[in-house]
Design a protein around this motif. Structure first.
Motif, PDB file in Angstrom:
ATOM      1  N   LEU A  32      41.245  50.889  37.532  1.00  8.42           N
ATOM      2  CA  LEU A  32      41.103  49.982  38.826  1.00  8.42           C
ATOM      3  C   LEU A  32      40.033  48.797  38.725  1.00  8.42           C
ATOM      4  N   MET A  33      39.018  49.558  38.128  1.00  6.86           N
ATOM      5  CA  MET A  33      37.786  48.794  38.003  1.00  6.86           C
ATOM      6  C   MET A  33      37.920  47.656  37.158  1.00  6.86           C
ATOM      7  N   GLN A  34      38.808  47.934  36.062  1.00 11.41           N
ATOM      8  CA  GLN A  34      39.289  46.714  35.209  1.00 11.41           C
ATOM      9  C   GLN A  34      39.820  45.885  35.841  1.00 11.41           C
ATOM     10  N   VAL A  35      40.680  46.178  36.707  1.00 10.85           N
ATOM     11  CA  VAL A  35      41.496  45.286  37.467  1.00 10.85           C
ATOM     12  C   VAL A  35      40.317  44.375  38.586  1.00 10.85           C
ATOM     13  N   ILE A  36      39.888  44.980  39.257  1.00 12.77           N
ATOM     14  CA  ILE A  36      38.871  44.187  40.129  1.00 12.77           C
ATOM     15  C   ILE A  36      37.772  43.385  39.570  1.00 12.77           C
ATOM     16  N   TRP A  37      37.490  43.899  38.369  1.00 12.27           N
ATOM     17  CA  TRP A  37      36.427  43.076  37.488  1.00 12.27           C
ATOM     18  C   TRP A  37      37.237  41.574  37.199  1.00 12.27           C
ATOM     19  N   ASP A  38      38.592  42.124  36.619  1.00 10.78           N
ATOM     20  CA  ASP A  38      39.061  40.531  36.309  1.00 10.78           C
ATOM     21  C   ASP A  38      39.471  39.789  37.551  1.00 10.78           C
ATOM     22  N   LEU A  39      39.712  40.251  38.670  1.00 10.23           N
ATOM     23  CA  LEU A  39      39.952  39.650  39.895  1.00 10.23           C
ATOM     24  C   LEU A  39      38.890  39.061  40.426  1.00 10.23           C
ATOM     25  N   ASP A  40      37.745  39.767  40.315  1.00  9.21           N
ATOM     26  CA  ASP A  40      36.588  39.405  41.000  1.00  9.21           C
ATOM     27  C   ASP A  40      36.453  40.131  42.421  1.00  9.21           C
ATOM     28  N   LYS A  41      37.427  40.136  43.263  1.00  8.90           N
ATOM     29  CA  LYS A  41      37.576  40.574  44.644  1.00  8.90           C
ATOM     30  C   LYS A  41      39.133  40.835  44.838  1.00  8.90           C
ATOM     31  N   ALA A  42      39.328  41.838  45.537  1.00 10.45           N
ATOM     32  CA  ALA A  42      40.655  42.076  45.989  1.00 10.45           C
ATOM     33  C   ALA A  42      41.016  42.994  47.086  1.00 10.45           C
ATOM     34  N   PHE A  43      42.059  42.671  47.854  1.00  8.35           N
ATOM     35  CA  PHE A  43      42.469  43.720  48.768  1.00  8.35           C
ATOM     36  C   PHE A  43      43.390  44.559  47.967  1.00  8.35           C
ATOM     37  N   VAL A  44      43.658  45.583  48.528  1.00  9.90           N
ATOM     38  CA  VAL A  44      44.662  46.763  47.893  1.00  9.90           C
ATOM     39  C   VAL A  44      45.863  46.138  47.415  1.00  9.90           C
ATOM     40  N   LYS A  45      46.677  45.371  47.965  1.00 15.37           N
ATOM     41  CA  LYS A  45      47.846  44.648  47.593  1.00 15.37           C
ATOM     42  C   LYS A  45      47.585  43.751  46.412  1.00 15.37           C
TER      43      LYS A  45
ATOM     44  N   GLN B  98      48.436  43.550  40.130  1.00 14.65           N
ATOM     45  CA  GLN B  98      48.042  43.727  38.414  1.00 14.65           C
ATOM     46  C   GLN B  98      48.766  44.682  37.721  1.00 14.65           C
ATOM     47  N   TYR B  99      49.261  45.784  38.394  1.00 19.03           N
ATOM     48  CA  TYR B  99      49.682  46.576  37.653  1.00 19.03           C
ATOM     49  C   TYR B  99      51.337  46.558  37.148  1.00 19.03           C
TER      50      TYR B  99
ATOM     51  N   TYR C 262      40.342  45.405  54.243  1.00 19.12           N
ATOM     52  CA  TYR C 262      39.205  45.443  53.328  1.00 19.12           C
ATOM     53  C   TYR C 262      39.533  44.761  51.959  1.00 19.12           C
ATOM     54  N   GLU C 263      38.510  43.751  51.776  1.00 15.64           N
ATOM     55  CA  GLU C 263      38.160  43.236  50.583  1.00 15.64           C
ATOM     56  C   GLU C 263      37.240  43.547  49.757  1.00 15.64           C
ATOM     57  N   TYR C 264      37.758  44.220  48.832  1.00 11.76           N
ATOM     58  CA  TYR C 264      36.690  45.013  47.767  1.00 11.76           C
ATOM     59  C   TYR C 264      36.100  44.040  46.696  1.00 11.76           C
ATOM     60  N   TYR C 265      34.860  44.392  46.394  1.00 10.08           N
ATOM     61  CA  TYR C 265      34.292  43.567  45.142  1.00 10.08           C
ATOM     62  C   TYR C 265      33.372  44.306  44.500  1.00 10.08           C
ATOM     63  N   PRO C 266      33.279  44.163  43.241  1.00 16.72           N
ATOM     64  CA  PRO C 266      32.443  45.296  42.495  1.00 16.72           C
ATOM     65  C   PRO C 266      30.910  44.812  42.658  1.00 16.72           C
ATOM     66  N   VAL C 267      30.265  45.945  42.801  1.00 22.09           N
ATOM     67  CA  VAL C 267      28.654  46.220  42.866  1.00 22.09           C
ATOM     68  C   VAL C 267      28.167  45.871  41.443  1.00 22.09           C
ATOM     69  N   ILE C 268      28.638  46.724  40.601  1.00 28.02           N
ATOM     70  CA  ILE C 268      28.357  46.735  39.207  1.00 28.02           C
ATOM     71  C   ILE C 268      28.993  45.818  38.215  1.00 28.02           C
ATOM     72  N   ALA C 269      28.342  45.219  37.633  1.00 23.72           N
ATOM     73  CA  ALA C 269      28.939  44.174  36.568  1.00 23.72           C
ATOM     74  C   ALA C 269      29.818  45.074  35.385  1.00 23.72           C
ATOM     75  N   LYS C 270      30.641  44.660  34.814  1.00 23.68           N
ATOM     76  CA  LYS C 270      31.511  44.981  33.885  1.00 23.68           C
ATOM     77  C   LYS C 270      30.365  45.290  32.703  1.00 23.68           C
ATOM     78  N   GLU C 271      29.604  44.439  32.077  1.00 17.05           N
ATOM     79  CA  GLU C 271      28.536  44.435  31.143  1.00 17.05           C
ATOM     80  C   GLU C 271      27.777  45.809  31.348  1.00 17.05           C
ATOM     81  N   SER C 272      27.117  45.630  32.505  1.00 14.45           N
ATOM     82  CA  SER C 272      26.553  47.086  32.813  1.00 14.45           C
ATOM     83  C   SER C 272      26.954  48.261  32.607  1.00 14.45           C
ATOM     84  N   TYR C 273      28.452  48.234  33.209  1.00 17.54           N
ATOM     85  CA  TYR C 273      29.257  49.630  33.293  1.00 17.54           C
ATOM     86  C   TYR C 273      29.315  49.855  31.395  1.00 17.54           C
TER      87      TYR C 273
END
Length: 120
Positions: free
Chosen positions: A11-24, A29-30, A62-73
């Motif tokens: 799921l984090m991969q999906v959100i990193w790709d989208l930058d931000k996302a609602f659940v829908k 993306q699946y 809720y629109e979610y966005y990553p707090v941790i960058a993909k590179e950091s992870y």
């Protein structure tokens, strides 16, 4: 950084790709069969609790966005793999890939050239 389950990481991969996302947005993306809405909503809440996501609220959605960058992870994950499986030795890690034929001699030569170029 708390460890992610395979589903959370997916799921984090999906959100990193989208930058931000609602659940829908994430569900779209699946591949089929799509995960259930509640499954993704629960995973997003769990990722927020673990400190990987934050959200903006828009009228109860809720629109979610990553707090941790993909590179950091990726850096943290790779350091853990290096430590756990290869005694902190990049040479041991590369030797593993060479022995398992996951990297060809030509790719190894290209890697050496990349390293030499970056050091100049």
């Amino acid at each position: 950084m708390k460890k992610l389950s395979r589903k959370e990481e997916e799921l984090m991969q999906v959100i990193w790709d989208l930058d931000k996302a609602f659940v829908k947005d994430a569900i779209e993306q699946y591949p089929e069969p799509k995960p259930h809405y509640n499954t993704i909503a629960t995973l997003m809440k769990r990722l927020e609790e673990k400190g990987y996501l934050a959200h903006h609220e828009y009228g109860g959605s809720y629109e979610y966005y990553p707090v941790i960058a993909k590179e950091s992870y990726k850096d943290t994950f790779m350091k853990k793999v290096l430590h756990t499986f290869f005694d902190n030795s990049y040479l041991n890690m590369l030797a593993y890939f060479a022995k398992e034929e996951k990297i060809s001699p030509d790719e190894m030569k290209a890697l050496v050239k990349m390293i030499e170029k970056d050091k100049k």
